[in-house]
Write a protein that holds these residues in place. Structure first.
Motif: not given
Length: 228
Positions: A93-112, A221-226
């Motif tokens: 769990l200590g090693f897992l807490g260091e990992q923050s790999h993002l799903v493709q497109g998520v930064e744009k979705v959260i920003s928008d 990204e399709s979430l933005l269409e909804i």
């Protein structure tokens, strides 16, 4: 399109790529115990064990604390390894807490969607999930981060949604959307609570269950269409 004002997001395999995160953590913890060369031998067995235990968690048959060490206890028993499962789980769990790999497109979705009220409802360990979010571009982005270990409830239980609605002081369910990758956890939880749901299904899995999300998307990204 609908004018949802409040969006609840799951974390693993919705915002963050859990497969990558888990793999990195596995590599590090098995390396620490000098077992890296045998990792492939254990991985499939671990996944089978973990799947059963997480389903038991969702059904209220075990606690998150029990799940953590039990998955490794069963794994080590199967392979006749004399390793303390509790300590091993803590290291993992200590090693897992260091990992923050993002799903493709998520930064744009959260920003928008930054003009909306965004929050997280996730099943998992408080320290791990908090660390991963704080080490990502989303630190400070979400109004509340609601984690099952902290609340004592997990999706799909209605109590975790009660907790979230109280935290955000929500009185109208009609403008709330739950977004997540798990039919049995995220979508069933949203349905149980009477809010609209969006199933994020990037691998085009067949839905052979009776669980029917309000929406289904294959790209985040399709979430933005909804959302209006």
């Amino acid at each position: 399109m609908k004018n949802y004002d409040i969006i609840f997001f799951d974390v693993d395999d919705t915002l963050f790529d859990f497969t990558k995160s888990e793999q990195e953590a596995f590599n590090k913890v098995f390396d620490k115990y000098n077992l890296l060369n045998s990792l492939k031998l254990y991985e499939k067995n671990y996944q089978e064990i973990s799947k059963v235990l997480w389903r038991d968690l969702e059904n209220g048959k075990m606690s998150l604390v029990e799940l953590g060490s039990e998955r490794f206890r069963r794994l080590f028993l199967d392979h006749e390894l004399e390793i303390d499962a509790v300590v091993f789980n803590e290291d993992y769990l200590g090693f897992l807490g260091e990992q923050s790999h993002l799903v493709q497109g998520v930064e744009k979705v959260i920003s928008d969607l930054s003009h909306k009220r965004l929050a997280i409802i996730t099943n998992g360990y408080t320290d791990v999930q908090t660390s991963r979010i704080n080490n990502s571009p989303f630190e400070g982005t979400f109004e509340h981060i609601i984690i099952s270990e902290s609340t004592g409830f997990q999706k799909p239980q209605t109590e975790i949604f009660d907790y979230a609605f109280n935290k955000l002081q929500i009185t109208d369910k009609s403008n709330v959307l739950m977004v997540g990758d798990s039919l049995t956890s995220d979508i069933q939880g949203g349905i149980n609570y009477g809010i609209d749901t969006c199933w994020f299904n990037p691998k085009y899995k067949e839905n052979n269950t009776s669980i029917k999300p309000t929406y289904e998307i294959n790209k985040l990204e399709s979430l933005l269409e909804i959302i209006k």
